[in-house]
Motif scaffolding. Structure first.
Motif, PDB file in Angstrom:
ATOM      1  N   UNK A   1      39.473  28.122  36.054  1.00 48.54           N
ATOM      2  CA  UNK A   1      38.823  29.006  37.031  1.00 48.54           C
ATOM      3  C   UNK A   1      39.853  29.669  37.935  1.00 48.54           C
ATOM      4  N   UNK A   2      40.848  28.904  38.356  1.00 44.47           N
ATOM      5  CA  UNK A   2      41.896  29.464  39.205  1.00 44.47           C
ATOM      6  C   UNK A   2      42.665  30.542  38.459  1.00 44.47           C
ATOM      7  N   UNK A   3      42.985  30.271  37.181  1.00 47.36           N
ATOM      8  CA  UNK A   3      43.728  31.260  36.399  1.00 47.36           C
ATOM      9  C   UNK A   3      42.903  32.523  36.195  1.00 47.36           C
ATOM     10  N   UNK A   4      41.605  32.372  35.957  1.00 46.02           N
ATOM     11  CA  UNK A   4      40.748  33.544  35.779  1.00 46.02           C
ATOM     12  C   UNK A   4      40.693  34.380  37.044  1.00 46.02           C
ATOM     13  N   UNK A   5      40.878  33.737  38.202  1.00 44.34           N
ATOM     14  CA  UNK A   5      40.881  34.452  39.482  1.00 44.34           C
ATOM     15  C   UNK A   5      42.256  35.003  39.828  1.00 44.34           C
ATOM     16  N   UNK A   6      43.233  34.777  38.961  1.00 45.70           N
ATOM     17  CA  UNK A   6      44.559  35.339  39.178  1.00 45.70           C
ATOM     18  C   UNK A   6      45.560  34.401  39.799  1.00 45.70           C
TER      19      UNK A   6
ATOM     20  N   UNK B   1      52.419  28.030  43.162  1.00 53.91           N
ATOM     21  CA  UNK B   1      51.433  28.999  42.712  1.00 53.91           C
ATOM     22  C   UNK B   1      51.872  30.403  43.089  1.00 53.91           C
ATOM     23  N   UNK B   2      51.469  31.370  42.271  1.00 48.89           N
ATOM     24  CA  UNK B   2      51.634  32.768  42.605  1.00 48.89           C
ATOM     25  C   UNK B   2      50.315  33.484  42.372  1.00 48.89           C
ATOM     26  N   UNK B   3      50.039  34.489  43.157  1.00 50.89           N
ATOM     27  CA  UNK B   3      48.797  35.244  43.039  1.00 50.89           C
ATOM     28  C   UNK B   3      49.034  36.475  42.169  1.00 50.89           C
ATOM     29  N   UNK B   4      48.274  36.562  41.102  1.00 51.67           N
ATOM     30  CA  UNK B   4      48.344  37.698  40.200  1.00 51.67           C
ATOM     31  C   UNK B   4      46.992  38.390  40.166  1.00 51.67           C
ATOM     32  N   UNK B   5      46.937  39.523  39.488  1.00 53.69           N
ATOM     33  CA  UNK B   5      45.644  40.158  39.285  1.00 53.69           C
ATOM     34  C   UNK B   5      44.833  39.354  38.272  1.00 53.69           C
ATOM     35  N   UNK B   6      43.544  39.240  38.453  1.00 49.14           N
ATOM     36  CA  UNK B   6      42.720  38.544  37.456  1.00 49.14           C
ATOM     37  C   UNK B   6      42.888  39.185  36.076  1.00 49.14           C
ATOM     38  N   UNK B   7      42.918  38.353  35.058  1.00 51.23           N
ATOM     39  CA  UNK B   7      43.113  38.834  33.681  1.00 51.23           C
ATOM     40  C   UNK B   7      41.825  38.601  32.894  1.00 51.23           C
TER      41      UNK B   7
END
Length: 428
Positions: free
Chosen positions: A349-354, A363-369
């Motif tokens: 869920x965290x990865x889906x949210x970027x 952790x780094x914040x990316x655009x949702x993929x």
């Protein structure tokens, strides 16, 4: 003249005759076949060196046939360990070493090489004609006893059926794993992410503080899940087209059913599937390569923890029964399944949210993929298809619980378990 011919002759036909008689003998006639065959092989000290050469040559063929039938070094040793004695095991390792000397290590896949290292295969004898004499001296056996051991071992291997392969046999080409450019990273050894996970698990295992262990191992589990996510996204981008792989993990008595449930819990949380071959004492785990490494590490640790917790609980009154222990381990596996599944879902869920977990644990914040969930679904589908290819006929089996106290104790122990492990702590 007859004695000189016997000393320098070929004992191959004699050995083949003895082995064929033992391999084909029914159980009620096995003792007679063993006694007759061992007597023929050990009858003359003069022919013992010829028998020694013939045994190693015959073993090359037998072991090579097992490789072609899907068996691997750890599998052959596991079969011997389950059904025979330590002296058979020592002979088995030597015969595998003798067969392996014919090829360079580079011709073998990574897991095959790891199994040979774990077995400590080594050609330690000075020459093939001296092997049986040196082995007999090392293990304090006479010729008849050693010939019997050799025939018993060759019967066990000679009666093994073909099984689903989990990788190429020596001399066979590997299935293609990458059709696109390779990822940057070390050219040899394990991936950096796995090295980081292994280091976290080792540190968690050594600490005396439960909270620290839990924090370290939770981070390791997150990294395992993130690694799987990263692999899926690379595949979705077309940069990496891995195919599912497989490995076998030993699962022995007692309580092999609940142990298999625990392995299945670890595998399912890491997007792998498990098939149990009860008669041979192993499970085949199918998944993507990096996921398989994590499954093996985590299962090993959790099984050690479960065994320790069970032994501790077993010191209480009315808790040493088979029903209690069976129920304890079933409950432990069920609760671990819940915990691992929840951890994987949180990371996904965290990865889906970027939110991306780096290899160093930050952790780094990316655009949702938006490719992530379809990519994970595609990998799960690929694993299912590989299971269908390897095992076209599967049946399910239930494991019964008959002790409520054991069930409650097992769930409590699973709640206390740290989700970590150390490779090699429990040998397969």
């Amino acid at each position: 003249m007859g004695e000189r011919a016997q000393q320098g002759g070929d004992a191959g036909p004699l050995l083949e005759q003895a082995v064929r008689s033992v391999v084909t003998a029914p159980e009620e006639g096995l003792d007679l076949a063993l006694d007759t065959g061992a007597s023929l092989l050990a009858a003359s000290a003069g022919q013992w060196s010829a028998v020694s050469r013939a045994l190693l040559a015959y073993a090359d063929t037998t072991v090579g046939r097992c490789w072609s039938a899907g068996w691997r070094p750890a599998d052959l040793v596991r079969v011997v360990r389950r059904g025979l004695k330590p002296v058979h095991l020592a002979l088995a390792v030597d015969l595998i070493a003798a067969e392996d000397r014919r090829r360079p290590a580079a011709a073998l896949d990574r897991r095959w090489q790891e199994q040979l290292r774990e077995l400590e295969t080594e050609v330690w004898w000075p020459g093939d004609e001296q092997y049986l004499g040196a082995f007999a001296q090392k293990h304090r056996l006479d010729r008849f006893a050693l010939a019997t051991v050799a025939l018993e071992l060759l019967r066990t291997w000679g009666r093994l059926p073909p099984i689903a392969p989990v990788g190429p046999a020596p001399g066979q080409a590997a299935r293609p794993q990458h059709s696109g450019p390779q990822r940057p990273g070390p050219s040899a050894g394990e991936p950096r992410m796995l090295s980081r996970i292994r280091a976290l698990l080792a540190k968690a295992e050594s600490t005396e503080f439960p909270d620290e262990a839990e924090a370290l191992t939770a981070k390791a589990q997150q990294l395992m899940a993130q690694h799987s996510i990263d692999e899926a996204l690379l595949a979705a981008a077309g940069a990496d087209r891995d195919a599912p792989a497989a490995l076998r993990i030993g699962v022995d008595n007692p309580y092999e059913g609940p142990k298999t449930m625990l392995l299945d819990a670890v595998a399912a949380a890491n997007r792998c599937r498990v098939v149990w071959a009860k008669e041979f004492g192993f499970c085949t785990v199918v998944g993507f390569d990096g996921d398989l490494d994590g499954v093996e590490l985590l299962y090993t640790s959790l099984l050690v923890q479960a065994t320790h917790a069970l032994n501790k609980a077993g010191s209480r009154r009315d808790s040493r029964s088979k029903a209690f222990r069976q129920s304890f381990l079933v409950a432990y596996a069920a609760r671990i399944r819940e915990r691992l599944t929840a951890a994987t879902e949180r990371t996904t869920s965290a990865a889906a949210a970027g939110r991306h977990l780096r290899e160093d644990g930050t952790e780094e914040q990316l655009l949702p993929d938006e490719r992530l969930l379809p990519a994970l679904a595609a990998r799960s589908e690929a694993v299912d298809e590989e299971i269908g290819r390897l095992f076209p006929k599967l049946v399910s089996q239930r494991v019964r619980v008959s002790d409520g106290v054991g069930w409650a104790a097992g769930r409590a122990a699973a709640d206390r378990a740290a989700l970590h492990g150390r490779a090699g702590e429990l040998r397969r």
